[in-house]
Design an enzyme around this catalytic site. Structure first.
Site, short mmCIF file in Angstrom:
data_model
loop_
_atom_site.label_atom_id
_atom_site.label_comp_id
_atom_site.label_asym_id
_atom_site.label_seq_id
_atom_site.Cartn_x
_atom_site.Cartn_y
_atom_site.Cartn_z
N SER A 21 0.83 -1.20 0.00
CA SER A 21 0.00 0.00 0.00
C SER A 21 0.87 1.26 0.00
CB SER A 21 -0.88 0.00 1.25
OG SER A 21 -1.68 1.15 1.28
N LYS A 45 -3.96 2.38 -1.94
CA LYS A 45 -3.50 3.37 -0.94
C LYS A 45 -4.51 3.44 0.20
CE LYS A 45 -1.53 7.00 0.84
NZ LYS A 45 -0.49 6.67 1.81
N GLY A 72 1.13 11.24 4.77
CA GLY A 72 0.05 11.76 5.64
C GLY A 72 -1.31 11.21 5.26
N CYS A 129 0.28 3.24 10.67
CA CYS A 129 0.96 4.36 10.00
C CYS A 129 1.71 5.20 11.03
CB CYS A 129 -0.05 5.24 9.27
SG CYS A 129 0.73 6.70 8.56
N LYS A 166 -2.47 -5.01 9.51
CA LYS A 166 -1.09 -4.59 9.18
C LYS A 166 -0.44 -3.99 10.43
CE LYS A 166 1.79 -2.23 5.82
NZ LYS A 166 1.84 -1.56 4.53
N ILE A 192 6.04 -5.70 7.66
CA ILE A 192 5.86 -4.61 8.61
C ILE A 192 5.50 -3.32 7.86
CG2 ILE A 192 7.44 -5.51 10.35
CD1 ILE A 192 9.65 -3.71 9.21
N GLY A 219 12.71 0.46 2.71
CA GLY A 219 13.82 0.11 1.83
C GLY A 219 14.80 -0.85 2.48
N GLY A 245 9.04 -5.39 3.65
CA GLY A 245 10.04 -4.54 4.29
C GLY A 245 11.39 -4.77 3.65
N GLY A 267 7.40 -2.75 -2.05
CA GLY A 267 7.05 -1.35 -1.85
C GLY A 267 8.08 -0.42 -2.45
C1 SIN Z 1 1.40 7.80 4.80
O1 SIN Z 1 0.44 7.98 4.06
O2 SIN Z 1 1.89 8.72 5.47
C2 SIN Z 1 2.02 6.43 4.92
C3 SIN Z 1 1.03 5.40 5.25
C4 SIN Z 1 1.56 4.32 6.14
O3 SIN Z 1 2.76 4.25 6.41
O4 SIN Z 1 0.77 3.52 6.63
#
Ligand code: SIN
Length: 305
Positions: A21, A45, A72, A129, A166, A192, A219, A245, A267
């Site tokens: 995501s 997302k 965010g 998040c 998650k 993760i 990364g 991860g 990712g």
């Molecule tokens: C984000 O949108 O800031 C990242 C989302 C996440 O890490 O779950």
């Protein structure tokens, strides 16, 4: 030739490699990615009840060992997302995971009910998040009771779509959280989410490199932490794991399976290497399976000596 098909929560994925995501944002990009060779599934997302503008730019920046991001949770809200997911689902042949994020526990039932209308193949609960602590406090998955409650609230209203929790690595004992979500009825765990938050500074200007200053780290640098978390979870629960991860190549993906993952999330590597990364990783896995005499993905699961 080994078969890449992988069963997870009763759903067949053409390959075990799933887009994580937060990497792709627009319906057009999801459709373009889903048509690429080797992609096993895509994760939307994270979607919230109401639209969110997200954090100020820049929201992602690379560094020597990976990336740092603070998007965010920018998204158009669940009503618009349902329309978009329905449209994308008409054009793709692989499973779609809808990621949802709530800012209060009481939002979960409505959010889950709404997103189920888009008929995603699975629902991933983003309980982890690290970028919105200022707005919502610490992620639900830092606490076993809150994690369990979130799963229960979703499972109460969604009966026919598998639910994945998650988890964050930013806890003392991820096993405790994993057990709590399994007991609460989660069908699977993904782990993760990004680590941190961290901070990158431009020494010349003395400015933080992200608009939000701090953000989640992803990364190659987080691969050892991800492997350890997946291994801990796999030793603790019976439900399957979507492990992610720092997976960058076929060797990384096989290691994730050895740690206990059934599916592997990709990712940051997509940022670095583009949409062709899925086919590359599958090919690398198949080549390595011959060299390392690995009969099947299932045979290496949780096989660390
Ligand atoms: C984000 O949108 O800031 C990242 C989302 C996440 O890490 O779950």
């Amino acid at each position: 030739m080994h078969n890449l098909k992988t069963c997870f929560c009763g759903i067949t994925f053409p390959t075990p490699l799933i887009l994580a995501s937060g990497i792709v944002h627009t319906p057009a990009a999801f459709m373009a990615l889903a048509s690429q060779k080797g992609v096993g599934g895509i994760t939307w997302k994270s979607i919230s009840l109401k639209p969110r503008a997200g954090h100020p730019l820049p929201v992602v920046t690379p560094y020597s060992a990976g990336f740092i991001n603070s998007v965010g949770l920018k998204n158009p809200g669940v009503k618009q997302a349902v329309k978009e997911i329905r449209e994308v689902k008409k054009h793709i042949k692989i499973p779609l995971l809808a990621s949802i994020v709530a800012f209060q526990m009481s939002e979960f039932p409505q959010l889950a009910t709404e997103i189920a209308k888009a008929a995603p193949d699975l629902i991933e609960l983003n309980l982890s998040c690290p970028n919105v602590d200022d707005e919502i406090g610490r992620p639900f998955s830092t606490d076993p009771l809150l994690s369990a409650l979130a799963v229960q609230e979703v499972k109460r209203v969604v009966k026919h779509i598998p639910v994945i929790a998650k988890l964050t690595p930013n806890v003392v004992d991820i096993k405790e959280i994993a057990k709590a979500v399994e007991n609460a009825g989660a069908d699977a765990i993904s782990a993760i989410n990004t680590v941190g938050p961290g901070l990158l500074i431009d020494a010349k200007t003395r400015k933080a490199k992200l608009g939000n200053k701090i953000g989640g780290i992803s990364g190659p640098s987080i691969k050892p932490l991800a492997l350890r978390c997946v291994w801990d979870i796999a030793k603790t629960v019976k439900i399957p794991i979507l492990g992610m991860g720092g997976v960058n190549n076929g060797e990384d993906a096989l290691e994730m399976m050895m740690a206990g993952a059934t599916l592997v999330g990709i990712g940051s590597a997509v940022f670095g290497k583009g949409f062709g990364i899925f086919d590359q990783i599958n090919q690398q896995m198949l080549d390595l399976m011959k060299i390392y005499e690995i009969a099947s993905f299932a045979s290496i699961k949780l096989s660390i000596k």
